[in-house]
Motif scaffolding. Structure first.
Motif, PDB file in Angstrom:
ATOM      1  N   UNK A   1       0.834  -1.206   0.000  1.00  0.00           N
ATOM      2  CA  UNK A   1       0.000   0.000   0.000  1.00  0.00           C
ATOM      3  C   UNK A   1       0.869   1.257   0.000  1.00  0.00           C
ATOM      4  N   UNK A   2       1.913   1.252   0.806  1.00  0.00           N
ATOM      5  CA  UNK A   2       2.801   2.418   0.857  1.00  0.00           C
ATOM      6  C   UNK A   2       3.500   2.622  -0.479  1.00  0.00           C
ATOM      7  N   UNK A   3       3.865   1.530  -1.141  1.00  0.00           N
ATOM      8  CA  UNK A   3       4.487   1.631  -2.461  1.00  0.00           C
ATOM      9  C   UNK A   3       3.509   2.268  -3.452  1.00  0.00           C
ATOM     10  N   UNK A   4       2.235   1.894  -3.356  1.00  0.00           N
ATOM     11  CA  UNK A   4       1.231   2.502  -4.217  1.00  0.00           C
ATOM     12  C   UNK A   4       1.097   3.987  -3.979  1.00  0.00           C
ATOM     13  N   UNK A   5       1.257   4.419  -2.736  1.00  0.00           N
ATOM     14  CA  UNK A   5       1.202   5.847  -2.420  1.00  0.00           C
ATOM     15  C   UNK A   5       2.461   6.555  -2.930  1.00  0.00           C
ATOM     16  N   UNK A   6       3.624   5.973  -2.683  1.00  0.00           N
ATOM     17  CA  UNK A   6       4.888   6.602  -3.073  1.00  0.00           C
ATOM     18  C   UNK A   6       4.987   6.790  -4.573  1.00  0.00           C
ATOM     19  N   UNK A   7       4.468   5.835  -5.341  1.00  0.00           N
ATOM     20  CA  UNK A   7       4.556   5.919  -6.800  1.00  0.00           C
ATOM     21  C   UNK A   7       3.431   6.743  -7.405  1.00  0.00           C
ATOM     22  N   UNK A   8       2.508   7.223  -6.583  1.00  0.00           N
ATOM     23  CA  UNK A   8       1.376   8.006  -7.072  1.00  0.00           C
ATOM     24  C   UNK A   8       1.789   9.440  -7.397  1.00  0.00           C
ATOM     25  N   UNK A   9       2.824   9.938  -6.723  1.00  0.00           N
ATOM     26  CA  UNK A   9       3.182  11.352  -6.796  1.00  0.00           C
ATOM     27  C   UNK A   9       4.433  11.559  -7.648  1.00  0.00           C
ATOM     28  N   UNK A  10       4.384  12.587  -8.499  1.00  0.00           N
ATOM     29  CA  UNK A  10       5.474  12.809  -9.445  1.00  0.00           C
ATOM     30  C   UNK A  10       6.741  13.330  -8.788  1.00  0.00           C
TER      31      UNK A  10
END
Length: 634
Positions: free
Chosen positions: A92-101
């Protein structure tokens, strides 16, 4: 990235960055990396304090910022450590980290040079700027050059932003320089940012090599051509007061509106805002008083106030100018709004590309807190209210209110389905009032001059003053304040048209084009709607005949493709198909392009009718208006 924790270990710098935010680890579970301070018989099969840690999930985004600011990217070990501290599944944290440019989960240099390539900067030569910067830096320069969406510096296009990772700078929330631990490498330098606008390849490269020595930004007043003129309402203090001085702000009428609010009481404040006819200035134009009343009446508690300062619409920079030139006005307005809706905590969600606004707002909050204007007893009235700044990290979709709530809570910034609406279940599932910066700042003159006097400004259906972000082919770009009802021609006359005007983009990438002969369009919500376009957030981008319109349209399509959160199929697929069709059209003309134009219309209708949020619903607007109104591909 797995759902389970891996064996990767954080570096000392990464661990220090996380611990500086969250405090020292409270159990062996939170370290689990052979730390000598952990007992050898510690049982790592369970997390002591796991429930409490999960309740701090909203610190995930600040934690990612802490690591990214310190090292320049987020390694698997750093992410794993942060996840243990907050008991968040790594996937889940990886999904958040990769969401932002603005974040990277792959190694990159500590210095990143963001070069804006969006509409306003593209019209001013951002492609040549990128080529010049990359040619001068070359490989092995220690600088990563990244093409960026709008940086909110459209009046000084083309623009670039330098971010250098490193230790927290003394005086900006970090320990004194001589007390920081020393580590080898570039990350040992202090974290620094620099804005270069208008940028040349030489200036951008120089700032990237030493951001702390870069030329200082011009004052916010230079973005306001009307600065100091009589008759201004929202911009009257910009260029007049010192944005760092609370005393200067108070000497120019600051905090008189808050005192008036306490005299009226919460219901009285809402009544004044309702009678004034104030509607949201972010584009949706929803009545502010209705939103506040609905939030205040909810029996569920606590209530929250959220200020949306994540203006990411290409061509928009008015909120940045307000925050940099008059930051205390926003703090005062948020306090009034919190009082009216029964909130004791306010979140100011600030886009990550605004370093100067971050510094000035942080200073304003600290000063207001120290002087009893925030905290447990605001102005001795028995009302408790405080504000916390949350930094975005480069995601246009977080301008949508429910996506913004998800971002604050530590999830991917994806919009939620409505109902329930935020006034019922918003931030943390509690009643929430969300407004943007310009909307909130309008509350101050409503209370100081009275609802009736405020409503007399503008038109019957669009009351009050409005800020417009004028850029592109004009002599004096910047933020302009006019009463609702002024025409597009009157606004461009103030800004000074330059060149042979071909078209004007109203409302930004989500808006629409109008022709150069449509200067009599009244700048009101109802007037632009009747003209078949939109006022949006107040973007007015003038385009002359030297700007290749097909390239601008393609850039808009690229923007929506990149910024789609991917949650719903119409937007996720439609934005890609739109860009593909525009690429094909650019290579052909006439009958060969007719099929793709028909496809564009079909895709555009599907996005407008079936997308979850406004991004997909408006992604086709500018292209449609250029085809139908300007004959872009004839």
């Amino acid at each position: 990235m797995d759902l389970h924790f891996g064996d990767s270990k954080p570096t000392d710098e990464e661990r220090e960055a996380v611990d500086a935010l969250l405090g020292p680890p409270g159990s062996a579970w939170e370290t689990a990396f052979g730390d000598s301070t952990v007992r050898s018989d510690a049982d790592l099969r369970w997390a002591r304090g796991g429930r409490a840690a999960r309740e701090r999930r909203d610190l995930l985004l600040p934690g990612l910022h802490a690591v990214n600011d310190r090292v320049g990217w987020i390694s698997e070990g750093a992410l794993d450590y942060l996840c243990r501290r907050l008991t968040v599944p790594p996937a889940e944290a990886y999904g958040v980290a990769t969401f932002y440019s603005m974040f990277s989960v792959k190694p990159r240099p500590a210095t990143v040079l963001h070069v804006c390539t969006d509409v306003a900067c593209a019209a001013k030569g951002s492609a040549e700027l990128c080529a010049g910067v990359e040619g001068r830096l070359g490989l092995g320069s220690g600088v990563s050059v990244e093409r960026s969406p709008c940086l909110g510096l459209c009046e000084r296009a083309p623009a670039a932003l330098v971010v250098r990772a490193g230790s927290p700078a003394a005086g900006l929330g970090g320990p004194p320089a001589d007390s920081r631990p020393s580590h080898a490498g570039e990350a040992d330098k202090a974290h620094a940012t620099a804005v270069v606008a208008p940028a040349t390849p030489e200036a951008a490269v120089l700032a990237a090599s030493a951001p702390e020595a870069a030329e200082p930004e011009p004052p916010a007043s230079l973005a306001v051509p009307q600065a100091g003129q009589p008759g201004l309402t929202l911009l009257r203090r910009i260029g007049v007061v010192d944005p760092a001085s609370l005393d200067d702000y108070r000497s120019h009428g600051g905090y008189s509106a808050l005192r008036r609010a306490f005299e009226l009481g919460p219901a009285g404040v809402i009544r004044e805002v309702t009678d004034a006819g104030l509607v949201g200035r972010g584009g949706a134009a929803f009545p502010t008083g209705v939103k506040w009343k609905a939030t205040a009446s909810q029996p569920d508690h606590p209530h929250y106030l959220v200020c949306n300062a994540d203006e990411s619409e290409p061509g928009t920079f008015k909120d940045r100018v307000l925050m940099e030139g008059d930051p205390y006005s926003l703090i005062e307005a948020m306090t009034i709004a919190g009082y009216a809706v029964g909130a004791h905590k306010g979140y100011l969600y600030l886009r990550g590309e605004y370093p100067r606004a971050l510094r000035l707002l942080g200073n304003a909050i600290e000063q207001a807190r120290a002087r009893g204007l925030l905290g447990d007893d605001v102005l001795g009235q028995g009302y408790a209210f405080d504000i916390e700044i949350r930094r975005g990290a480069g995601a246009y979709i977080c301008g949508e209110e429910t996506a913004l709530f998800n971002s604050i809570e530590g999830y991917r910034g994806e919009p939620r389905s409505k109902p329930p609406f935020p006034v019922e279940k918003g931030l943390f599932g509690k009643p929430t009032a969300e407004n943007n910066v310009e909307t909130l700042v309008n509350v101050l003159p409503i209370l100081t001059m009275g609802a009736e006097a405020y409503a007399a400004i503008g038109t019957e259906k669009s009351t009050g003053p409005k800020l417009f972000c004028v850029s592109g082919s004009v002599e004096r770009p910047g933020v302009y304040e006019l009463p609702f009802g002024a025409t597009l021609g009157e606004l461009l006359a103030l800004a000074g048209k330059s060149g042979n005007l071909r078209a004007v983009l109203l409302g930004g990438a989500a808006g629409g084009f109008v022709r150069a002969d449509e200067m009599d369009i009244p700048l009101t919500f109802e007037g632009t709607r009747a003209a078949g376009t939109t006022l949006g957030s107040g973007v007015v981008l003038a385009v002359d005949d030297t700007v290749p319109l097909p390239r601008i349209l393609l850039r808009i399509a690229e923007f929506f493709r990149d910024e789609s959160c991917g949650q719903c199929v119409p937007c996720r697929v439609g934005t890609v198909r739109q860009e593909e069709a525009l690429h094909r059209i650019a290579e052909r003309t006439g009958a060969a392009a007719a099929g793709d134009i028909a496809l564009l219309r079909e895709v555009g209708r599907a996005m407008r009718d079936a997308s979850i949020c406004g991004l997909g619903q408006t992604a086709w607007n500018a292209v449609e208006s250029a085809i139908d109104r300007l004959g872009a591909y004839e």
